[in-house]
Design an enzyme around this catalytic site. Sequence first.
Site, PDB file in Angstrom:
ATOM      1  N   ASP A  27       0.807  -1.367   0.110  1.00 47.46           N
ATOM      2  CA  ASP A  27      -0.136   0.020  -0.093  1.00 47.46           C
ATOM      3  C   ASP A  27       0.842   1.253   0.212  1.00 47.46           C
ATOM      4  O   ASP A  27       1.948   1.224   0.538  1.00 47.46           O
ATOM      5  CB  ASP A  27      -0.818  -0.035   1.281  1.00 47.46           C
ATOM      6  CG  ASP A  27      -2.150   0.904   1.255  1.00 47.46           C
ATOM      7  OD1 ASP A  27      -2.162   1.421  -0.034  1.00 47.46           O
ATOM      8  OD2 ASP A  27      -2.629   1.290   2.142  1.00 47.46           O
ATOM      9  N   ARG A  40      -1.168   9.216  -9.928  1.00 41.13           N
ATOM     10  CA  ARG A  40      -0.954   7.764  -9.112  1.00 41.13           C
ATOM     11  C   ARG A  40      -0.029   6.569  -9.767  1.00 41.13           C
ATOM     12  O   ARG A  40       0.321   5.764  -9.444  1.00 41.13           O
ATOM     13  CB  ARG A  40      -2.490   7.475  -8.696  1.00 41.13           C
ATOM     14  CG  ARG A  40      -3.019   8.499  -7.846  1.00 41.13           C
ATOM     15  CD  ARG A  40      -4.244   7.853  -7.164  1.00 41.13           C
ATOM     16  NE  ARG A  40      -4.786   6.612  -7.035  1.00 41.13           N
ATOM     17  CZ  ARG A  40      -4.234   6.482  -5.719  1.00 41.13           C
ATOM     18  NH1 ARG A  40      -4.107   7.367  -4.682  1.00 41.13           N
ATOM     19  NH2 ARG A  40      -4.398   5.021  -5.246  1.00 41.13           N
ATOM     20  N   HIS A  44       2.373   3.301  -9.119  1.00 39.84           N
ATOM     21  CA  HIS A  44       2.330   1.752  -9.114  1.00 39.84           C
ATOM     22  C   HIS A  44       3.527   1.302 -10.060  1.00 39.84           C
ATOM     23  O   HIS A  44       4.000   0.157  -9.756  1.00 39.84           O
ATOM     24  CB  HIS A  44       1.016   1.457 -10.265  1.00 39.84           C
ATOM     25  CG  HIS A  44      -0.148   1.950  -9.235  1.00 39.84           C
ATOM     26  ND1 HIS A  44      -0.327   1.475  -7.965  1.00 39.84           N
ATOM     27  CD2 HIS A  44      -1.263   2.645  -9.569  1.00 39.84           C
ATOM     28  CE1 HIS A  44      -1.482   1.907  -7.442  1.00 39.84           C
ATOM     29  NE2 HIS A  44      -2.164   2.801  -8.357  1.00 39.84           N
ATOM     30  N   SER A  72      -7.190  -6.037  -5.743  1.00 38.34           N
ATOM     31  CA  SER A  72      -8.121  -6.536  -4.965  1.00 38.34           C
ATOM     32  C   SER A  72      -9.643  -6.612  -5.933  1.00 38.34           C
ATOM     33  O   SER A  72      -9.565  -5.881  -6.839  1.00 38.34           O
ATOM     34  CB  SER A  72      -8.464  -5.751  -3.980  1.00 38.34           C
ATOM     35  OG  SER A  72      -9.101  -4.755  -3.826  1.00 38.34           O
ATOM     36  N   THR A  73     -10.639  -7.381  -5.570  1.00 39.01           N
ATOM     37  CA  THR A  73     -11.946  -7.450  -5.964  1.00 39.01           C
ATOM     38  C   THR A  73     -12.498  -6.253  -5.770  1.00 39.01           C
ATOM     39  O   THR A  73     -13.519  -5.820  -6.618  1.00 39.01           O
ATOM     40  CB  THR A  73     -12.835  -8.643  -5.346  1.00 39.01           C
ATOM     41  OG1 THR A  73     -12.493  -8.501  -3.952  1.00 39.01           O
ATOM     42  CG2 THR A  73     -12.328  -9.883  -5.814  1.00 39.01           C
ATOM     43  N   LEU A 138       8.021 -20.187  -4.155  1.00 45.99           N
ATOM     44  CA  LEU A 138       6.731 -19.961  -4.733  1.00 45.99           C
ATOM     45  C   LEU A 138       6.265 -18.374  -4.465  1.00 45.99           C
ATOM     46  O   LEU A 138       6.367 -17.922  -3.312  1.00 45.99           O
ATOM     47  CB  LEU A 138       5.654 -21.042  -4.027  1.00 45.99           C
ATOM     48  CG  LEU A 138       4.096 -20.735  -4.471  1.00 45.99           C
ATOM     49  CD1 LEU A 138       3.979 -21.029  -5.806  1.00 45.99           C
ATOM     50  CD2 LEU A 138       3.247 -21.663  -3.836  1.00 45.99           C
ATOM     51  N   GLU A 207       1.306 -13.373  12.034  1.00 42.77           N
ATOM     52  CA  GLU A 207       1.812 -12.106  12.657  1.00 42.77           C
ATOM     53  C   GLU A 207       1.487 -11.094  11.824  1.00 42.77           C
ATOM     54  O   GLU A 207       1.989 -11.161  10.635  1.00 42.77           O
ATOM     55  CB  GLU A 207       3.106 -12.352  13.275  1.00 42.77           C
ATOM     56  CG  GLU A 207       3.283 -13.431  14.196  1.00 42.77           C
ATOM     57  CD  GLU A 207       2.781 -13.184  15.666  1.00 42.77           C
ATOM     58  OE1 GLU A 207       2.678 -11.820  15.862  1.00 42.77           O
ATOM     59  OE2 GLU A 207       2.176 -13.960  15.962  1.00 42.77           O
TER      60      GLU A 207
END
Length: 240
Positions: A27, A40, A44, A72-73, A138, A207
Site C-alpha cells: 500500500d 498515481r 504503481h 483486489s476485487t 513460490l 503475525e
Amino acid sequence: MFFKKSQKAEKKVCVDERLQHIAFIMDGNGRWAQKRGMPREFGHTHGAATFKKIGRYCESIGIKYMTVYAFSTENWKRPQNEVDAIMKLFDDYIGDCFAEMKDDNVHVRFIGNLDVFPQSLREKMERIERETAHKPFLLNVAINYGGREEIVHACKALLHEGKNEICEADISAHLYTKECPDPDLIVRTGGDLRTSNFLLWQSAYAEYYFTDVLWPDFSPADVDLAVDAFYSRKRRYGGV
Ligand code: FPP
C-alpha cells in the site's frame, strides 16, 4: 522473471522454518506519487519495481513462499485510467516473466478470480505457472483477489464435488493458496491498520507487521525490521 543470481541483494538476515511464508499488502503507491506531484500510476510503476526488489531479497534470505496483494476485487472501483495502468503493468510484467523465466528460482502463481481477465492474458498466466512449476520459491500474485470471494469459491467447489459435510481442512484445500502453508507474517506498508480482505482464512494465526513506509520506498532493510519483529514475538496459536 527477476531472481537471477547475479542480481541478488546482499544478505542481511536469514530466516528458518518458523518463517516460511511472508505476505505483503503493497500500500501507498498513490500517495508516494502524489507527494511528488505525479499521477498515481507513476507510483504503481515504482511499486512494481519495489515488488521485484523485495521478491528478490525475500528469496535470498531463505523465504520459501511469498504472496503479494497486487489488485483486489474492490480495486475496480478506482478511476478507469488507474485500473488500465495497473493492468498494463501486469501485462508488461507477465511479458518479462516469459523473457527471463529460464534462469529464475521462482514459481509464479496467480491467485484470485481470474475469470474476469481476457483469454489471452489468462493463457499467458497459465503458461508462466506451468513453465515455472518446478522452481523452489513460490510467489503468489493476488489479482482480482478477495478473501471473502476466495472462501465462497472454495465452498462452491466443495458443493460441486457433492460434499454435504465440510471441515476446515476441506476449505483450506480449496483455497487459491492451497499449494502453500498459511502466511507466518503479513506486512502492510502505507500506514493503514487493516487487512482489506487479504488472506482472511489463511491469516488466522499470522503475525502482522504494519509500517508507515510507502510501498515504493520499502527496502530490504525494512524487510529486516519486519523479520526482526516477527522473531521477537511468541506465537502461541491460542495456547499458553
Ligand atoms: C495499493 O496502493 C496498491 C495497489 C492497489 C496496486 C499494487 C500494484 C503494484 C505494486 C504494481 C504492480 C504489481 C505487480 C505484481 C506487477 P494505493 O494505490 O492504494 O496507494 P494509496 O493508499 O497511497 O492510494
